[in-house]
Design an enzyme around this catalytic site. Structure first.
Site, PDB file in Angstrom:
ATOM      1  N   HIS A 122     -10.253  30.697 -15.093  1.00  0.00           N
ATOM      2  CA  HIS A 122     -11.671  30.514 -15.508  1.00  0.00           C
ATOM      3  C   HIS A 122     -11.737  30.919 -16.992  1.00  0.00           C
ATOM      4  CE1 HIS A 122     -15.793  31.739 -15.923  1.00  0.00           C
ATOM      5  NE2 HIS A 122     -16.113  31.059 -15.177  1.00  0.00           N
ATOM      6  N   ASP A 199      -8.084  37.966 -11.044  1.00  0.00           N
ATOM      7  CA  ASP A 199      -9.565  37.621 -11.163  1.00  0.00           C
ATOM      8  C   ASP A 199      -9.789  37.279  -9.546  1.00  0.00           C
ATOM      9  OD1 ASP A 199     -11.813  36.390 -11.116  1.00  0.00           O
ATOM     10  OD2 ASP A 199     -11.305  35.112 -12.622  1.00  0.00           O
ATOM     11  N   GLN A 202     -13.536  34.703  -7.032  1.00  0.00           N
ATOM     12  CA  GLN A 202     -13.783  33.803  -5.896  1.00  0.00           C
ATOM     13  C   GLN A 202     -13.238  34.023  -4.535  1.00  0.00           C
ATOM     14  OE1 GLN A 202     -15.587  30.875  -6.090  1.00  0.00           O
ATOM     15  NE2 GLN A 202     -16.196  30.780  -8.395  1.00  0.00           N
ATOM     16  N   LYS A 225     -21.624  36.411  -6.898  1.00  0.00           N
ATOM     17  CA  LYS A 225     -21.085  35.576  -6.100  1.00  0.00           C
ATOM     18  C   LYS A 225     -20.775  36.027  -4.529  1.00  0.00           C
ATOM     19  CE  LYS A 225     -18.404  33.602  -9.783  1.00  0.00           C
ATOM     20  NZ  LYS A 225     -18.953  32.527 -10.426  1.00  0.00           N
ATOM     21  N   CYS A 364     -16.341  25.995 -16.687  1.00  0.00           N
ATOM     22  CA  CYS A 364     -15.521  27.070 -17.534  1.00  0.00           C
ATOM     23  C   CYS A 364     -13.900  27.272 -17.250  1.00  0.00           C
ATOM     24  CB  CYS A 364     -16.098  28.466 -16.849  1.00  0.00           C
ATOM     25  SG  CYS A 364     -17.775  28.523 -17.549  1.00  0.00           S
TER      26      CYS A 364
END
Ligand code: PLP
Length: 406
Positions: A122, A199, A202, A225, A364
């Site tokens: 991202h 990261d 998600q 999220k 993104c």
């Protein structure tokens, strides 16, 4: 027993209609809906328990501080961190990664030093490293994904050279749903003495995460999220790395002492948190994570695996749909383009008319778009409250869109 009907009742927005149709919310990859417990906790925090944190000695300030600070322990449990002092509050993953770029990487990296990234990051895990490329001559080394959209940990490790100072990689692609074997990357990188930033924006939403088992150095999450408020989040930073970091933003709370001539820093994690924070947002995030742990992340993951399998089978039946990436262990995220002239924006507008919310654009992730030779795609991303009936609704709306554009 995971009862999706009962769970749906926890999310008031799911009962509404959009364009005269029941809402089918498949834009969870962008931001998830909030359960009533989170909404109630935030209302209570503002209406009954609000004051600024840390600096007050009065009742409300102490109460707000207690609730706000308790989220640190909740995040630590959620990620299985060794200590809540390793959790730095942020407004989301974007801030977390910028913090690492500014406070850890910038003072250490020299011109010609390398950062290894995957092509499916991202922009939040690309742009902060580009800043270092622009400002101090750091080199970005990109690792491709294979034909299924998988990232081979070995390929990441092979990209590490003598000048590599960091590997920055996603745990789950927000476009392809690919789950990366970050533990294997961390094992290999550790042998070479290279820290790893993961990261987790998600992945943390869709599976149990254990930062100690992964063995990374930084793990960033974003609250909105995770069924929590926007503007909330955190990053887990291993103690060893914290000790190497300079402060990030300067201001109140992050100092021990300020004189006309000198400043000294507070101990971590406060060293990295300046100014009045998102008090109520972090309180809401704590409640959201407790809600998720109450459901059980393993059960959430199992529910979403069955949605993924069902959706994969149904979408396979649409031979005019190109789904990007087909990793066997992917999450329930499907990005696709339609053969013919239909642009992703047109498809999403037609779906919206049927009450179905999906995302259209580059997500993104422009380097990944370039890899697939496309300028935009539609993305249906499922969450813990979605159902197989909603997969069916998506498929019939796509058939309608195809009929219109074919
Ligand atoms: N990383 C990934 C994989 C994401 O999907 C997102 C959000 O879309 C981000 C980072 C950025 O998160 P935020 O905008 O909440 O900081």
């Amino acid at each position: 027993m995971y009862d999706v009907r009962k769970i749906r009742a926890d999310f008031p927005i799911l009962a509404r209609e959009v364009n005269g149709k029941p809402l089918v919310y498949l834009d969870n990859g962008a931001s998830a809906q909030k359960p009533q417990v989170v909404i109630d906790a935030m209302t209570r925090a503002y209406s009954q328990e609000y004051a600024n944190v840390h600096r007050g000695l009065h009742y409300l300030s102490n109460l707000a501080t207690e609730h706000y600070e308790s989220t640190r322990g909740v995040i630590a449990r959620f990620l299985n961190a060794g200590s809540e002092e390793e959790i730095v509050f942020t407004t989301g993953t974007t801030e977390g990664i910028n913090l690492v770029s500014y406070a850890w990487a910038a003072p250490r990296l020299q011109p010609g030093d390398e950062i290894v990234l995957s092509i499916m990051e991202h922009h939040a895990n690309i742009v902060p490293w580009h800043f270092l490329r622009e400002r101090q001559g750091v080199v970005l080394k990109w690792v491709e994904v294979d034909a299924n959209g998988d990232l081979d940990p070995q390929a990441v490790l092979e990209a590490i050279g003598p000048k590599t100072k960091l590997v920055a990689v996603t745990h789950m692609s927000n476009v392809l749903g690919t789950v990366v074997d970050v533990a294997a990357i961390c094992r290999g990188a550790r042998e070479k003495g290279v820290p790893v930033l993961v990261d987790g924006s998600q992945a943390a939403v869709h599976m149990p995460v254990d930062v100690q088992a992964i063995g990374c150095d930084f793990y960033a999450i974003t609250g909105h999220k995770l069924y929590g408020p926007s503007g909330s989040g955190g990053i887990w930073i291993a103690r060893e790395r914290q000790a190497e970091m300079r402060p990030f933003l300067g201001g109140g709370d992050m100092i021990r002492e300020v004189t006309r001539e000198t400043i000294t820093w507070a101990d971590p994690p406060m060293k990295f948190e300046a100014g009045t924070p998102g008090i109520v947002q972090q309180i809401g995030l704590g409640v959201a994570l407790d809600y998720l742990m109450g459901l059980g992340m393993a059960d959430v993951a199992a529910h979403e695996r069955s949605l993924r399998d069902y959706a994969r089978d149904r979408l396979k039946g649409l031979n005019w749909l190109n789904v990007q990436g087909n990793s066997a262990g992917k999450g329930a995220i499907f990005s696709f383009t339609m053969e013919g002239a239909a642009h992703a924006h047109d498809i999403s507008t037609i779906l919206d008319k049927r009450g179905i919310a999906v995302r259209a654009g580059t997500h993104c992730a422009m380097p990944l778009m370039e890899h697939y030779g496309i300028t935009a795609s539609c993305r249906a991303s499922f969450g813990l409250y979605n159902t197989v009936e909603e997969v069916d609704a998506l498929v019939s709306a796509l058939e309608l869109a195809h009929d219109l554009f074919a």
